[in-house]
Design a protein around this motif. Sequence first.
Motif, mmCIF file in Angstrom:
data_model
loop_
_atom_site.group_PDB
_atom_site.id
_atom_site.type_symbol
_atom_site.label_atom_id
_atom_site.label_comp_id
_atom_site.label_asym_id
_atom_site.label_seq_id
_atom_site.Cartn_x
_atom_site.Cartn_y
_atom_site.Cartn_z
ATOM 1 N N ARG A 163 -2.807 37.743 -42.089
ATOM 2 C CA ARG A 163 -1.828 36.960 -41.334
ATOM 3 C C ARG A 163 -2.247 35.495 -41.354
ATOM 4 N NH1 ARG A 163 -1.268 39.620 -35.554
ATOM 5 N NH2 ARG A 163 -3.510 39.206 -35.534
ATOM 6 N N LEU A 164 -1.304 34.639 -41.668
ATOM 7 C CA LEU A 164 -1.554 33.203 -41.738
ATOM 8 C C LEU A 164 -0.513 32.486 -40.899
ATOM 9 C CD1 LEU A 164 -2.988 30.706 -43.006
ATOM 10 C CD2 LEU A 164 -1.322 30.859 -44.879
ATOM 11 N N PHE A 165 -0.981 31.711 -39.911
ATOM 12 C CA PHE A 165 -0.102 30.913 -39.076
ATOM 13 C C PHE A 165 -0.529 29.453 -39.198
ATOM 14 C CE2 PHE A 165 1.105 28.603 -35.309
ATOM 15 C CZ PHE A 165 2.372 29.071 -35.018
ATOM 16 N N VAL A 166 0.420 28.600 -39.561
ATOM 17 C CA VAL A 166 0.146 27.171 -39.690
ATOM 18 C C VAL A 166 1.204 26.412 -38.900
ATOM 19 C CG1 VAL A 166 -0.147 25.234 -41.271
ATOM 20 C CG2 VAL A 166 -0.797 27.536 -42.006
ATOM 21 N N ALA A 167 0.763 25.455 -38.083
ATOM 22 C CA ALA A 167 1.690 24.583 -37.366
ATOM 23 C C ALA A 167 1.261 23.139 -37.569
ATOM 24 C CB ALA A 167 1.720 24.918 -35.877
ATOM 25 N N TRP A 168 2.236 22.241 -37.596
ATOM 26 C CA TRP A 168 1.894 20.838 -37.802
ATOM 27 C C TRP A 168 2.750 19.940 -36.902
ATOM 28 C CZ3 TRP A 168 5.519 17.310 -39.573
ATOM 29 C CH2 TRP A 168 6.684 17.840 -40.140
ATOM 30 N N ALA A 169 2.164 18.780 -36.560
ATOM 31 C CA ALA A 169 2.859 17.798 -35.727
ATOM 32 C C ALA A 169 2.856 16.411 -36.360
ATOM 33 C CB ALA A 169 2.212 17.732 -34.339
#
Length: 236
Positions: A175-181
């Motif tokens: 499982r890979l979760f990536v978030a960016w701002a």
Amino acid sequence: MLDSAVMKEQRRINVYLPSTLQEERRYPVIYMPDGGVAEDFPHVANTIDAAIREGRMAPVILVGIENTQRRRDMTGPTTVKKDRKIAPVVGGAAEFRKFIATELVPWVEANHPASERRGIIGESAAGLFIVETFFEMPGLFETSIALDPSLWWNAGKLAKDAGTWFVAHPETRGRLFVAWAEPETIGPNVRILEDALKQAAPSQLEWKVVARPDLSHGTIYRALAPVVLPMMYPPE
């Protein structure tokens, strides 16, 4: 303190154990770089503890790795001269990863009721390390959570090479979760990674990329950890 032959130094390790530990039961472990008591360990541990007590998250063990030379450990090789100026030593991610895989993980699993379900969470340079580890040692962590990862490192090579890597590794799971701002240096490279995932992600890989322009590089960790961690480790 853990004496590391790989790193040739002592590393301080902070461990959170849930209050609901049951005898003979094993629990998932979430590892975190930037895991010192003066770094991100307290807010992540408090987030997890509150979520477990409120029944929103399954019990897990949290293992924080306190920094000694952060930018050395979180960065891989680079051909960009400007990158090499950010710290006296950079490019040590392979050694740090080897320390985690061959020394820290065995120590944790020998001394705590840890299952073989391993995750990792981190932000910024630690997020870069997490994405690089996903590619370099895909079996080490079942769950990888990278928040605003510094994928600009080495001219964005990790993201640019992702599509080719996925095609060559169709057996990859996890499982890979990536978030960016941050929109200028991080967002564009995360979008490249997201495009590669859309086009070539292995069928057994669960993945999600989230854009959060309402947040900032300085707020994304504290804002998303309380949401992402219970989502990834829901109550049983």
